[in-house]
Design an enzyme around this catalytic site. Structure first.
Site, PDB file in Angstrom:
ATOM      1  N   ASP A 166       0.834  -1.206   0.000  1.00 37.44           N
ATOM      2  CA  ASP A 166       0.000   0.000   0.000  1.00 37.44           C
ATOM      3  C   ASP A 166       0.873   1.261   0.000  1.00 37.44           C
ATOM      4  O   ASP A 166       0.573   2.219  -0.705  1.00 37.44           O
ATOM      5  CB  ASP A 166      -0.907   0.034   1.229  1.00 37.44           C
ATOM      6  CG  ASP A 166      -2.146  -0.840   1.080  1.00 37.44           C
ATOM      7  OD1 ASP A 166      -2.546  -1.106  -0.066  1.00 37.44           O
ATOM      8  OD2 ASP A 166      -2.702  -1.244   2.100  1.00 37.44           O
ATOM      9  N   ILE A 167       1.921   1.252   0.795  1.00 36.42           N
ATOM     10  CA  ILE A 167       2.810   2.409   0.853  1.00 36.42           C
ATOM     11  C   ILE A 167       3.485   2.620  -0.501  1.00 36.42           C
ATOM     12  O   ILE A 167       3.554   3.744  -0.998  1.00 36.42           O
ATOM     13  CB  ILE A 167       3.849   2.241   1.995  1.00 36.42           C
ATOM     14  CG1 ILE A 167       3.129   2.294   3.353  1.00 36.42           C
ATOM     15  CG2 ILE A 167       4.925   3.302   1.904  1.00 36.42           C
ATOM     16  CD1 ILE A 167       3.972   1.825   4.514  1.00 36.42           C
TER      17      ILE A 167
END
Length: 171
Positions: A166-167
């Protein structure tokens, strides 16, 4: 570099990690970020209670943003969002595939209506292909890409400790 985006307005229909991380980078660079949350709030608010009773992830990803609670199932709230987008420079969203289109806020439609608007849609599996209709969470992406297979121990594969997929998507 600091405040290099001063004067830029971002409207972000976002939740969890990927889009909030992207918009947090813009906020850190001086943009005004308006986070649109559903009535029950971003579910990342309940990940934990580590920061004075608030979620560490939520605080980290949403510092420096304004937050507006809208129920986009309601016409009046969709009109509020439309008004915000009309004056925005950037629009970001990461709802489950197909959701934002059903509400009338697909990026292609918004770009036709507001030609100067920069749009960004974040999805786990892209816009085409056999998995494009599926929701994605960091753990699912870690498993699907084989990342879990190279971590863990004798008992088996394991998730990387932070939401690295996600990052990365938000970055």
């Amino acid at each position: 570099m600091q405040n290099s985006l001063e004067g830029i307005t971002v409207v972000a229909v976002e939740q969890a990690v990927a889009a909030p991380y992207a918009s947090s980078r813009l906020a850190d660079a001086g943009a005004r970020v308006i986070k649109i949350e559903r009535p029950e709030g971003d579910f990342a608010r309940s990940y934990d209670k580590l920061v004075r009773g608030q979620s560490a992830y939520f605080v980290w990803l949403n510092r420096g943003k304004e937050s507006v609670c809208l129920d986009l199932r309601l016409e009046a709230d969709r009109e509020v969002l439309d008004t915000l987008i009309a004056s925005a420079d950037v629009y970001i969203q990461n709802l489950k595939p197909g959701s934002i289109e059903k509400l009338g806020f697909a990026s292609a439609d918004l770009r036709r209506r507001f030609p100067r608007l920069i749009t960004c849609e974040i999805s786990g599996f892209g816009n085409t292909g056999p998995y494009s209709h599926l929701k994605a969470y960091d753990l699912i992406v870690q498993a699907e890409t084989g990342l879990c297979a190279i971590t863990g121990n004798q008992q088996g594969p394991a998730r990387v400790g932070v939401s690295v997929c996600d990052i990365s998507a938000g970055l």
